[in-house]
Scaffold this motif. Structure first.
Motif, short mmCIF file in Angstrom:
data_model
loop_
_atom_site.label_atom_id
_atom_site.label_comp_id
_atom_site.label_asym_id
_atom_site.label_seq_id
_atom_site.Cartn_x
_atom_site.Cartn_y
_atom_site.Cartn_z
N SER A 134 -13.84 -0.56 -3.35
CA SER A 134 -13.36 -1.09 -2.07
C SER A 134 -11.84 -1.28 -2.11
CB SER A 134 -14.05 -2.42 -1.75
OG SER A 134 -13.66 -3.41 -2.70
N MET A 135 -11.28 -1.43 -0.93
CA MET A 135 -9.83 -1.65 -0.83
C MET A 135 -9.42 -3.01 -1.40
SD MET A 135 -8.50 1.07 0.41
CE MET A 135 -6.87 0.49 0.85
N ARG A 140 -5.87 6.09 0.24
CA ARG A 140 -6.60 5.81 -0.99
C ARG A 140 -6.30 6.85 -2.06
NH1 ARG A 140 -11.24 2.59 -0.99
NH2 ARG A 140 -12.25 4.09 -2.39
N MET A 189 0.80 -1.22 0.00
CA MET A 189 0.00 0.00 0.00
C MET A 189 0.84 1.27 0.00
SD MET A 189 -2.96 -1.19 2.71
CE MET A 189 -3.85 0.34 2.57
N ILE A 242 -6.28 -2.38 -3.86
CA ILE A 242 -4.92 -2.83 -3.51
C ILE A 242 -4.28 -3.67 -4.61
CG2 ILE A 242 -3.59 -4.26 -1.90
CD1 ILE A 242 -5.37 -3.24 0.33
N MET A 292 -7.82 6.18 6.15
CA MET A 292 -7.80 5.53 4.84
C MET A 292 -7.94 6.54 3.70
SD MET A 292 -7.19 2.47 5.40
CE MET A 292 -7.33 2.01 3.69
#
Length: 268
Positions: A188-189, A157, A83, A193, A153
């Motif tokens: 969504s993550m 993001r 990340m 990712i 987050m």
């Protein structure tokens, strides 16, 4: 009349060691006796682990929070790698070492350490935003834990979206079998990712290819010269390595590469 000698120097040395051993043994027994005499006055701590029933839901909440915290700590290396900018940096540095042909110089520890500190440097603005909008308000009890996580987050993001290609995002949205999102907030993550990771790998491979080109030209020139001179038994790498190092030093390679990689994140 001469009698044989029954005592030698070695025998005296052996008796000397035996006497010293006896003294040490007596001192040890005396010390052990003193320890036994004081054992009754010494209190040994005991640790007990167990599970008990509880009627208070707050106890269960604290337990779940502890388990979540331990899980995050265990996954911290993966979070750092997948990340942040660490993936691109470590892959490019590994390609640079292979292009130079210096085998294990710099070593894996140096490459990973340099990539780690560059990651901290590049992610510092993101960390400041997280500290200002999530960590400090949560420590001051101004926001809840869920709000702090949402605020933390947000900068991450935003950074990941800047480095992720839309084609990769569309790929994982399609593979996830979900409806097409109307904006980035609906992604969504779990989709972001992996899309971010493969985008970083592609960018790192492009930079690695550009790094290989000048060093490959040097290898080809040296191999052609050796072949024309009939020195086919002489490894071209042995001759080209000093020239590649000299070229890398003359153009100030480390400064150029680090600057280019940091600028690539800033431009993105």
């Amino acid at each position: 009349m001469k009698y044989p000698k029954h005592s030698t120097g070695k025998g005296r040395v052996g008796l000397k060691y035996l006497s010293v051993f006896g003294v040490i043994l007596l001192l040890g027994l005396a010390a052990w006796g003193g320890v036994e005499a004081r054992a009754a006055d010494f209190v040994f701590p005991s640790i007990q682990l167990g599970m008990e029933t509880s009627d208070d839901p707050a106890d269960v909440s604290v337990l779940l929070q502890t388990i979540f915290l331990l899980t995050v700590v265990a996954l911290a290396p993966s979070i750092l790698i997948l990340m942040t900018s660490f993936t691109r940096l470590v892959v490019v540095l590994a390609f640079l070492r292979q292009a130079l042909g210096t085998q294990q110089t710099p070593s894996n520890q140096i490459i990973a350490g340099l990539a780690l500190f560059l990651t901290v440097f590049i992610m510092m603005p993101v960390g400041k935003q997280i500290n200002e909008t999530a960590l400090q308000p949560y420590l001051n009890e101004e926001i809840s834990q869920q709000t702090a996580l949402d605020n933390a987050m947000g900068p991450i993001r935003q950074f990941m979206f800047k480095q992720t290609r839309e084609k990769d995002l569309a790929l994982f949205v399609k593979l996830s079998d979900t409806a097409k999102p109307s904006d980035r907030d609906e992604i969504s993550m779990f989709v972001l990712i992996p899309a971010f990771v493969i985008s970083e790998l592609k960018t790192a491979f492009i930079i690695g290819f550009v790094l290989f080109v000048p060093f490959l030209i040097i290898d080809m020139v040296v191999a052609s010269v050796l072949l024309s001179m009939g020195m086919m038994m002489l490894p071209p790498v042995m001759i080209s390595l000093p020239f590649k190092l000299m070229l890398f030093i003359l153009v100030d390679g480390w400064n150029l590469i680090i600057t280019s990689m940091i600028d690539s994140f800033a431009i993105g």
